[in-house]
Enzyme design. Structure first.
Site, mmCIF file in Angstrom:
data_model
loop_
_atom_site.group_PDB
_atom_site.id
_atom_site.type_symbol
_atom_site.label_atom_id
_atom_site.label_comp_id
_atom_site.label_asym_id
_atom_site.label_seq_id
_atom_site.Cartn_x
_atom_site.Cartn_y
_atom_site.Cartn_z
ATOM 1 N N ARG A 74 -53.786 -39.567 121.911
ATOM 2 C CA ARG A 74 -54.935 -40.459 121.796
ATOM 3 C C ARG A 74 -55.099 -40.851 120.336
ATOM 4 N NH1 ARG A 74 -54.508 -41.132 126.452
ATOM 5 N NH2 ARG A 74 -56.071 -40.936 128.110
ATOM 6 N N GLU A 83 -58.376 -49.204 120.397
ATOM 7 C CA GLU A 83 -57.479 -50.077 121.163
ATOM 8 C C GLU A 83 -58.265 -51.184 121.874
ATOM 9 O OE1 GLU A 83 -55.400 -47.537 123.851
ATOM 10 O OE2 GLU A 83 -54.522 -46.319 122.259
ATOM 11 N N HIS A 123 -49.774 -48.483 123.917
ATOM 12 C CA HIS A 123 -50.251 -47.417 124.805
ATOM 13 C C HIS A 123 -49.522 -47.499 126.153
ATOM 14 C CE1 HIS A 123 -53.916 -44.663 125.764
ATOM 15 N NE2 HIS A 123 -52.812 -44.242 126.360
#
Length: 310
Positions: free
Chosen positions: A234, A263, A281
């Site tokens: 993360r 993000e 991601h």
């Protein structure tokens, strides 16, 4: 399955078509509104009946749990539980399930690909050829991953899968985590000590209150000017500004990042630095794994409620 049709599941997730259909066919499914102003009235109408949640990125905090008095289980489509108040859920007897074991192999594959990309300069080599520079000058030498000491931050399902791949390559590997695991790998009880030992640091731990900002300026300084950072966990676990500062001062050699603090926003300093490899991601982003994640989430809900009826 007929006995499950009366069970109300709150769908707080955009899911693959097959998973969406299975959820609707198996349970009485109600969908959480996307409009934040509509959530309160929605919970007033349905909250007292919701016994399970299918979640992906939605925020399930203590205030929402207060509106769900008969909730029994939260099943997450992803590995991350950082949007869920797990401590409060557990305190109320709510089961929390995720899919970290299923996505571990694909995420580990990406971690290895990013590690090689960063240490061998694959993206720069690609541009070097594409821009017609090959033959004009020599491309800089990279590093041999099997010769680098690699530190893994968090030896859960994903970290263990990364370690298995590094073992095949013959790379010296050690790990840091909150507790020692029953594995034949060197263990460090502090992340700075692991970073000081390592040439490459791969972050695979979950985002929790204890791990937010874990990889800070001190850790990056310990990693040093010849060290590389890879993050497939993360974005909040790495202090992004500290990373930008370290790169600007040549405090580390490079980084490869699949995740970011805010993000999809990625700071310009990271987007334009040729020593940084970026991906959107996509750790679990294969058709096979995404479907297995959906299947697992539905299975967790079915198994929970079938065991209650058994």
């Amino acid at each position: 399955m007929t006995m499950l049709r009366d069970i109300t599941i709150l769908q707080a997730a955009e899911l693959p078509e097959k998973t969406d259909l299975e959820l609707k066919e198996t349970f009485n499914t109600v969908r959480l509104p996307k409009d934040a102003s509509a959530i309160g009235p929605f919970l007033s109408e349905y909250g007292a009946r919701v016994r399970g949640i299918a979640v992906r990125h939605a925020h399930i905090d203590a205030a929402m749990l207060d509106r769900l008095p008969v909730l029994e289980i939260i099943a997450s489509y992803s590995a991350g539980l950082d949007g869920i108040d797990v401590e409060t859920a557990h305190a109320r007897g709510v089961v929390v399930r995720n899919t970290s074991k299923i996505l571990a192999e694909d995420v580990a594959d990406l971690a290895l690909a990013l590690s090689i990309s960063a240490t061998r300069g694959l993206m720069r080599g690609h541009d070097f050829v594409r821009e017609g520079k090959w033959g004009e000058s020599a491309f800089p030498l990279g590093r041999s991953l099997r010769s680098m000491k690699t530190g893994i931050v968090g030896l859960g399902h994903i970290g263990s899968a990364v370690a298995a791949r590094l073992s095949v390559m013959g790379a010296p590997t050690a790990y840091y985590g909150p507790r020692r695991k029953p594995v034949d790998l060197p263990y460090f009880d502090g992340i700075e000590a692991l970073a000081a030992w390592a040439d490459l640091l791969i972050v695979t731990c979950p985002a929790t209150p204890e791990t937010i900002g874990l990889v800070d300026g001190d850790v990056l300084a310990s990693l040093g000017p010849e060290g590389y950072l890879v993050n497939v966990s993360r974005g909040t676990i790495v202090d992004e500004q500290a990373l930008i500062t370290a790169l600007a001062g040549n405090g580390i050699a490079g980084a490869a990042l699949d995740v970011f603090e805010k993000e999809p926003f990625v700071p310009e300093a990271l987007r334009t630095d040729p020593r940084v490899v970026l991906s959107p991601h996509m750790g679990s982003g294969t058709r096979e794994t995404r479907q297995q994640m959906g299947d697992s989430m539905v299975a967790a809900l079915v198994e929970h409620f079938e065991s209650r009826h058994a």
